[in-house]
Write a protein that holds these residues in place. Structure first.
Motif, PDB file in Angstrom:
ATOM      1  N   VAL A 261      40.583  45.066  45.384  1.00 49.20           N
ATOM      2  CA  VAL A 261      41.536  44.518  43.831  1.00 49.20           C
ATOM      3  C   VAL A 261      42.799  45.860  43.802  1.00 49.20           C
ATOM      4  O   VAL A 261      43.722  45.462  43.387  1.00 49.20           O
ATOM      5  CB  VAL A 261      40.695  45.589  42.318  1.00 49.20           C
ATOM      6  CG1 VAL A 261      41.275  44.659  40.920  1.00 49.20           C
ATOM      7  CG2 VAL A 261      39.850  43.934  42.193  1.00 49.20           C
TER       8      VAL A 261
ATOM      9  N   ALA B 282      44.893  40.760  40.827  1.00 50.07           N
ATOM     10  CA  ALA B 282      44.272  41.626  40.591  1.00 50.07           C
ATOM     11  C   ALA B 282      43.053  41.814  40.024  1.00 50.07           C
ATOM     12  O   ALA B 282      41.965  41.640  39.163  1.00 50.07           O
ATOM     13  CB  ALA B 282      44.648  42.991  40.795  1.00 50.07           C
TER      14      ALA B 282
ATOM     15  N   LEU C 283      40.043  39.056  40.042  1.00 47.83           N
ATOM     16  CA  LEU C 283      39.403  40.166  40.824  1.00 47.83           C
ATOM     17  C   LEU C 283      38.650  41.075  39.896  1.00 47.83           C
ATOM     18  O   LEU C 283      36.931  40.820  40.334  1.00 47.83           O
ATOM     19  CB  LEU C 283      40.164  40.241  42.488  1.00 47.83           C
ATOM     20  CG  LEU C 283      40.755  39.474  43.223  1.00 47.83           C
ATOM     21  CD1 LEU C 283      41.725  40.447  44.557  1.00 47.83           C
ATOM     22  CD2 LEU C 283      39.232  38.828  44.044  1.00 47.83           C
ATOM     23  N   ARG C 284      38.779  41.198  39.827  1.00 46.57           N
ATOM     24  CA  ARG C 284      37.892  43.021  38.696  1.00 46.57           C
ATOM     25  C   ARG C 284      37.390  42.032  37.589  1.00 46.57           C
ATOM     26  O   ARG C 284      36.500  42.451  37.759  1.00 46.57           O
ATOM     27  CB  ARG C 284      39.263  43.735  37.924  1.00 46.57           C
ATOM     28  CG  ARG C 284      38.676  45.148  37.343  1.00 46.57           C
ATOM     29  CD  ARG C 284      38.540  45.475  38.414  1.00 46.57           C
ATOM     30  NE  ARG C 284      37.741  47.028  38.235  1.00 46.57           N
ATOM     31  CZ  ARG C 284      36.808  46.795  37.611  1.00 46.57           C
ATOM     32  NH1 ARG C 284      35.467  46.011  37.896  1.00 46.57           N
ATOM     33  NH2 ARG C 284      35.718  48.482  37.482  1.00 46.57           N
TER      34      ARG C 284
END
Length: 350
Positions: free
Chosen positions: A322, A330, A333-334
């Motif tokens: 991330v 990111a 994904l986080r």
């Protein structure tokens, strides 16, 4: 036989409207042999005036004033003035149940090797509405990773009547320093420590000004010998006040101080090389995660890379990806990572 004197240290800063609840809960204890040391840490409100007026006729209350230096400095002022056989700490936004000290002193008689005892606590919101009857396991990640019977050497059943409403409660006793290297288990407002153990431990670290001084102190307390945990809620902990140091915006600093505390503990000796590396890697994982939350992506990468050698390598790898990914990748994904796993150690060292 003379009842032991308990010195109750209440640090406070700009809490004139609330600190009386804490002090009154100490004065209402069924164990009456106490001195209450209210340490005003340079308040700019009317805390001192309110305390002076309210307790003018109460010989058990002493009000100590000092320049603002943070909770550690305020507690150290109280420690220097304490005259008791035992020391208890009570934060100015928390309260005790009336039998708290009597219960802990009774437990200490049954676990005479222990130099400190702490307990569970109930949680309420800023208005006093109940949130959780047993909050310690929710607040501290470390409890979710251990089993008490594996950590403590022995336990005894609390005698009936000593802890109202908890007929089958146990008091656990043992040496838990190495377990504490993985995260805090102790909440300060629930602590009772012998004056002998307090002298051996020394002062709170005043360089940990913002937060994390509690974990450092309790880690050193466990390093000095046997401690005890009574699995009973004796304290009411207030959650969500705007001036609490445990709010999310303080978490990166708390993680930094946690890492500093571990580095200092390892430097003092008594920690194996392998367990030291593992504990530090876990701490760097937590710091990396908090830095990522704060948007400090470059520094977060450094700590998350080091955490790959720690107890949660897959978590560290996911967060590192991330931190390396472009922002437009990111963020989703986080979100995915947050849904499938828990944080490294949020509130691990509170």
């Amino acid at each position: 036989m003379t009842a032991p004197l308990v010195s109750v240290i209440v640090p406070t800063y700009n809490r004139g409207a609330r600190v009386a609840r804490a002090v009154d809960s100490a004065l209402a204890q069924t164990h009456g042999s106490i001195e209450v040391l209210v340490v005003d840490d340079g308040s700019t409100d009317d805390t001192v005036d309110q305390m002076t007026r309210r307790y003018a006729g109460e010989a058990r209350v002493r009000i100590l004033e000092r320049p603002n230096g943070g909770p550690a400095a305020a507690r150290n002022t109280g420690l220097a003035a304490a005259q008791g056989d035992y020391i208890a700490f009570l934060d100015s936004d928390d309260e005790w149940l009336p039998w708290k000290l009597e219960f802990q002193l009774g437990c200490m008689q049954r676990t005479p090797a222990a130099g400190m005892i702490w307990t569970d606590m109930a949680a309420v919101d800023p208005d006093g509405s109940p949130l959780a009857a047993r909050y310690l396991r929710k607040m501290y990640r470390r409890y979710r990773e251990i089993r008490l019977e594996k950590v403590f050497a022995r336990s005894v059943l609390v005698p009936a009547g000593l802890a109202p409403g908890s007929p089958s409660a146990r008091v656990w006793q043992g040496s838990i320093f190495r377990t504490m290297l993985g995260g805090n288990l102790v909440h300060t407002s629930t602590v009772l420590v012998t004056s002998e153990r307090a002298r051996a431990v020394g002062q709170f670290d005043e360089t940990l000004r913002m937060t994390g001084e509690d974990y450092d102190y309790h880690l050193r307390t466990t390093a000095e010998g046997t401690v005890a945990f009574a699995d009973v809620a004796t304290t009411v902990y207030r959650v969500g006040a705007p001036d609490q140091l445990t709010l999310p915006r303080h978490m990166a600093q708390m993680a930094r101080n946690y890492l500093r505390t571990l580095d200092n503990a390892i430097a003092r000796g008594g920690v194996g090389e392998r367990e030291g590396r593992r504990a530090v890697a876990g701490a760097r994982g937590w710091l990396g995660e908090e830095l990522l939350e704060a948007g400090e992506r470059s520094e977060a990468r450094t700590h998350l890379a080091a955490a790959l050698r720690g107890p949660r390598p897959f978590r560290a790898l996911g967060l590192l990806l991330v931190a390396l990914a472009p922002l437009f990748i990111a963020r989703p994904l986080r979100t995915i990572l947050a849904r499938i796993s828990h944080p490294f150690g949020r509130r691990a060292a509170e």
